[in-house]
Write a protein that holds these residues in place. Structure first.
Motif, short mmCIF file in Angstrom:
data_model
loop_
_atom_site.label_atom_id
_atom_site.label_comp_id
_atom_site.label_asym_id
_atom_site.label_seq_id
_atom_site.Cartn_x
_atom_site.Cartn_y
_atom_site.Cartn_z
N THR A 196 37.77 45.26 30.03
CA THR A 196 38.58 44.44 29.13
C THR A 196 38.41 42.98 29.50
O THR A 196 37.89 42.64 30.57
CB THR A 196 40.06 44.85 29.19
N GLY A 197 38.88 42.08 28.60
CA GLY A 197 38.87 40.65 28.87
C GLY A 197 37.74 39.92 28.18
O GLY A 197 37.00 40.48 27.36
N LYS A 198 37.58 38.64 28.53
CA LYS A 198 36.55 37.79 27.93
C LYS A 198 35.79 37.09 29.04
O LYS A 198 36.38 36.50 29.94
CB LYS A 198 37.18 36.77 26.99
N GLN A 203 36.64 41.64 24.79
CA GLN A 203 37.20 42.97 24.58
C GLN A 203 38.70 42.93 24.91
O GLN A 203 39.09 42.98 26.07
CB GLN A 203 36.47 43.99 25.46
N PRO A 204 39.56 42.84 23.90
CA PRO A 204 40.99 42.75 24.19
C PRO A 204 41.59 44.05 24.73
O PRO A 204 42.46 44.03 25.59
CB PRO A 204 41.60 42.38 22.83
N GLY A 255 35.40 34.92 34.20
CA GLY A 255 36.39 34.78 33.14
C GLY A 255 37.57 35.71 33.37
O GLY A 255 37.99 35.96 34.50
N SER A 256 38.09 36.24 32.28
CA SER A 256 39.24 37.16 32.37
C SER A 256 38.81 38.62 32.39
O SER A 256 39.64 39.52 32.23
CB SER A 256 40.18 36.92 31.18
N VAL A 257 37.52 38.87 32.57
CA VAL A 257 37.00 40.25 32.56
C VAL A 257 37.58 41.03 33.75
O VAL A 257 37.64 40.52 34.87
CB VAL A 257 35.48 40.26 32.61
N SER A 258 37.97 42.26 33.48
CA SER A 258 38.36 43.17 34.55
C SER A 258 37.81 44.56 34.25
O SER A 258 37.60 44.92 33.09
CB SER A 258 39.87 43.22 34.73
N ILE A 259 37.57 45.32 35.31
CA ILE A 259 37.01 46.67 35.21
C ILE A 259 37.83 47.57 36.12
O ILE A 259 38.09 47.21 37.28
CB ILE A 259 35.53 46.70 35.64
N THR A 290 33.05 49.10 47.31
CA THR A 290 33.70 47.96 47.94
C THR A 290 34.07 46.96 46.85
O THR A 290 33.21 46.50 46.10
CB THR A 290 32.77 47.29 48.96
N ARG A 291 35.37 46.63 46.76
CA ARG A 291 35.83 45.66 45.76
C ARG A 291 36.08 44.32 46.43
O ARG A 291 36.70 44.24 47.49
CB ARG A 291 37.11 46.14 45.09
N THR A 292 35.59 43.28 45.79
CA THR A 292 35.85 41.92 46.23
C THR A 292 36.40 41.17 45.02
O THR A 292 35.64 40.82 44.11
CB THR A 292 34.57 41.23 46.75
N GLY A 293 37.70 40.98 45.01
CA GLY A 293 38.32 40.43 43.80
C GLY A 293 38.16 41.41 42.66
O GLY A 293 38.55 42.58 42.75
N LYS A 294 37.53 40.95 41.58
CA LYS A 294 37.30 41.82 40.43
C LYS A 294 35.89 42.40 40.39
O LYS A 294 35.51 43.07 39.44
CB LYS A 294 37.58 41.05 39.14
N SER A 295 35.10 42.11 41.43
CA SER A 295 33.72 42.58 41.47
C SER A 295 33.58 43.83 42.34
O SER A 295 34.47 44.14 43.15
CB SER A 295 32.80 41.47 41.99
#
Length: 721
Positions: free
Chosen positions: A217-219, A249-250, A272-276, A193-198
């Motif tokens: 990726t992201g910070k 991680q750019p 932050g800007s982290v995404s998976i 189950t995804r909620t936003g980026k989580s």
């Protein structure tokens, strides 16, 4: 030429000629790899990211070891060497210069010796020629006790104690002991189950391994919360285990968590800007196959068996551990039950001996195993059961001195009455039970003490130590006599729980009484008294842990109460299944509701929902329903006494050191195939005269019959239950 780089040393290996070779394996000082591996494993425990080490003494391996073996070669041969640590190599006492990776051993009689120093790992060697190979026939010592005189002449006698080398299954030069890892395989979640980026993930059942983040990726931050229940994974403030990552991680990459965790549910939160892109896991396991099996007419019992088997596998890792979420330590009482279940499911002897050796550690003995008095005594009982099932005299002879020094510690802690009583630093555990007294001389401890002394008498005989065999036998008889003189209450028809200041208490508990039954310490009349007045008496404090339910139900099975025990299994283990359990728990109290089942030790999610001691139906169904057990070491003789206990039919296999005993039983027919070694006795009751074309059925009276089961032969008996 191929070149291999190991941590801390270089090993050069030339491919051997294409002729038949003897098997080579990595070898070490016996017990040292087990101690080293146990230290590494048990210090991986964390609670909410905080390092939590064991609270008992941890020993270390010996860091300087001599290895040698004598060879008699018809022709010279080239031998490849690999070593963990600094080393020298000698033939007949003459050293090769430097650190040779390959040597030539001349024809004739020669002694090949290596001396190895290694502190961060276990000193180990791998030797591979055509006939000159490293294996467990090499001799090793941690002190050679040699000396030279003023002329430079070496001593003729050193007084060295040499032992046979330790080994396991490290048969490849590329896999030294220090690089041992459990196997892994990728597994996806069954629901994400995804909620936003989580992410919130459900892996479908309790599992163990490392979470893998794909396309990270992201910070910012990644926080991972683990749960054996959905409630635990969602309760980020009090869940037992978690991971926290700071990410910069750019470019996208995959990231695997450093430490393995136990979970069914995983809650991955990012900021932050982290995404998976996605999340999966690497399932970690010890690749050991099942040799035992069980199926019957009751599907709930089949489910209980399957979940018990999965529970045991999850807790069978480098060693038999207690539970995969919380402790992940080697507890002797927990392990003792795993040994017994193992004999009826996997029959993996190396897992038993690794665990026994890691628990025992080294001399000097300064405390009880795990600091628990009863856990030291279980260690001896584990040796007794190991010998009965495997007949492994070599193990007992090798480690008998360590058994002696541990028993000497116990003997030194007796009180003035010659009994064991908790002293400063001793934890008298027995069981998790509300209000259970540990004061004074507890009858349960004396009973375990008597069995431990009996074990020492047996081991002394195997080690050809006749004087001490007699001493241990006398001590065992003395403790048993005191057990009945001090604790047996004729009016209550039971052993009372304890004596305080020399006065027996009135309290009766189940523990000593149920062990006394399957230890066969009671007369038949006493057994019947205990069954009615203790085991089947609801006024006696009930047991709520699978740990002691194991022994309670074993005692009832030993008394022929299989129908009662079948219903208890369905109520107790079936009760956990009805609550959604996919593995069996550390504790189950049917009176609790909802999330109350997850709490223990004063913590909201402190309970282990995958605990080795919860898997006992494996043992009960194999030993007391299929009814197979050794009556002489290594199944040289064995009993097959099937008890349906209310089932319409059952079938299964029980592993032995040489093959399996296969049984199928209904109310009208028994089909059995003997193991490849040893002679069995099929014992059963029938209302009519049984018929068997493959062998002679003997009547033994009162509707009881027996049939001799020869090696590897198949028999079919028609009878009437």
């Amino acid at each position: 030429m191929k070149k291999y780089l190991f941590t801390g040393f270089m090993a050069l290996y030339l491919l051997a000629p294409a002729f038949a070779q003897k098997r080579a394996t990595w070898i070490w000082y016996p017990g040292d790899f087990e101690v080293w591996l146990g230290n590494n494993m048990q210090n991986r425990r964390t609670e909410r990211g905080t390092f939590l080490p064991p609270f008992w003494k941890l020993d270390s391996h010996y860091n300087l070891i001599d290895f040698h073996k004598d060879f008699d070669l018809t022709e010279a041969e080239e031998v490849a060497l690999a070593v963990e640590g600094k080393y020298n190599v000698k033939i007949d006492g003459k050293a090769f210069p430097g650190y040779p990776k390959r040597i030539r051993v001349p024809a004739g009689k020669h002694k090949l010796s290596l001396k190895v120093f290694c502190q961060d790992r276990v000193p180990a060697i791998y030797v591979k020629g055509k006939n000159v190979v490293s294996d467990d026939t090499w001799l090793v010592t941690f002190e050679d006790k040699e000396w030279i005189d003023e002329t430079g002449k070496a001593s003729d006698q050193s007084g060295t104690t040499w032992l046979l080398a330790g080994s396991w299954n490290f048969d490849n030069i590329n896999t030294p002991p220090s690089e041992f890892r459990l196997a892994t395989k990728p597994q996806p979640a069954v629901k994400t189950t995804r909620t936003g980026k989580s992410f919130f993930l459900d892996f479908g059942k309790e599992t163990f391994g490392q979470i893998k983040l794909h396309g990270l990726t992201g910070k910012g931050n990644v926080d991972i919360y683990y749960g054996e229940s959905a409630e635990e994974a969602r309760t980020t403030a009090t869940c037992e285990t978690l991971d926290h990552l700071e990410i910069s991680q750019p470019a996208k990459r995959d990231s695997v968590m450093e430490l393995t965790k136990a979970f069914r549910y995983v809650n991955v939160q990012v900021d932050g800007s982290v995404s998976i892109d996605s999340v999966s896991m690497l399932y970690e396991y010890l690749p050991v196959a099942d040799r035992g099996s069980f199926r019957c007419s009751d599907e709930e019992i089949n489910k209980i068996y399957d979940v018990a088997a999965y529970t045991l596998h999850l807790n069978t890792r480098e060693f038999f551990i207690d539970g995969i979420k919380r402790d992940r330590w080697i507890w002797s009482g927990d392990a003792n039950q795993s040994y017994l279940m193992n004999y009826y499911l996997m029959f993996d002897s190396p897992s038993v001996t690794r665990t026994l050796l890691a628990l025992r550690g080294k001399d000097p003995v300064t405390s009880h195993i795990n600091t628990i008095m009863d856990y030291t005594l279980y260690w001896f009982i584990g040796i007794y059961d190991y010998y009965q099932h495997t007949g492994d005299k070599a193990f007992i002879k090798q480690f008998y001195p360590r058994m002696q020094s541990l028993m000497n510690y116990c003997l030194g802690r007796r009180n003035k009455n010659g009994l064991l009583e908790g002293l400063a630093g001793d934890w008298v555990f027995i069981d998790w039970a509300e209000g259970l007294s540990k004061k004074g001389e507890v009858s349960f401890e004396q009973l375990l003490f008597a069995r431990s002394l009996e074990t020492m008498a047996l081991c002394a005989q195997i080690a050809n130590d006749a004087p001490n065999a007699a001493m241990y036998s006398k001590l065992a008889a003395d403790v048993k006599a005191k057990l009945f003189a001090n604790y047996w209450n004729e009016q209550k028809q039971a052993l009372v729980h304890s004596r305080v200041d020399g006065v027996p208490t009135e309290n009766v508990t189940r523990y000593a009484n149920m062990f006394g039954i399957f230890f066969n310490y009671f007369t038949e009349a006493q057994k019947q008294g205990v069954k009615q007045n203790v085991l089947l008496n609801n006024n006696i404090q009930k047991i709520t842990t699978p740990y002691m339910r194991f022994y309670e139900l074993e005692a009832l099975c030993a008394m022929g109460e299989q129908p009662y025990v079948l219903n208890e299994m369905k109520a107790y283990w079936g009760g956990m299944l009805k609550l959604g359990a996919t593995t069996f728990w550390e504790e189950y109290n049917p009176t609790k509701k909802g999330a109350e089942h997850y709490a223990m030790y004063g913590r909201e999610f402190g309970k282990s929902l995958c605990h080795a001691w919860g898997a006992s139906p494996i043992y009960l169904l194999g030993k007391y329903y299929l009814g197979v057990k050794p009556t002489a070491p290594a199944y040289a003789t064995y009993l097959i006494e099937p008890k349906l206990g209310g089932l319409q039919w059952m079938e299964g296999k029980v592993p032995t050191p040489d093959g399996e005993v296969t049984l199928a039983c209904s109310t009208k027919e028994i089909a059995v195939t003997g193991t490849n070694a040893g002679t069995g006795t099929l014992r059963f009751s029938s209302k009519t005269r049984p018929v068997c074309r493959q062998g002679e059925v003997r009547a033994t009276g009162n509707g009881q019959y027996e049939l001799t089961v020869e090696k590897g032969k198949h028999y079919v008996v028609s009878y009437q239950l």
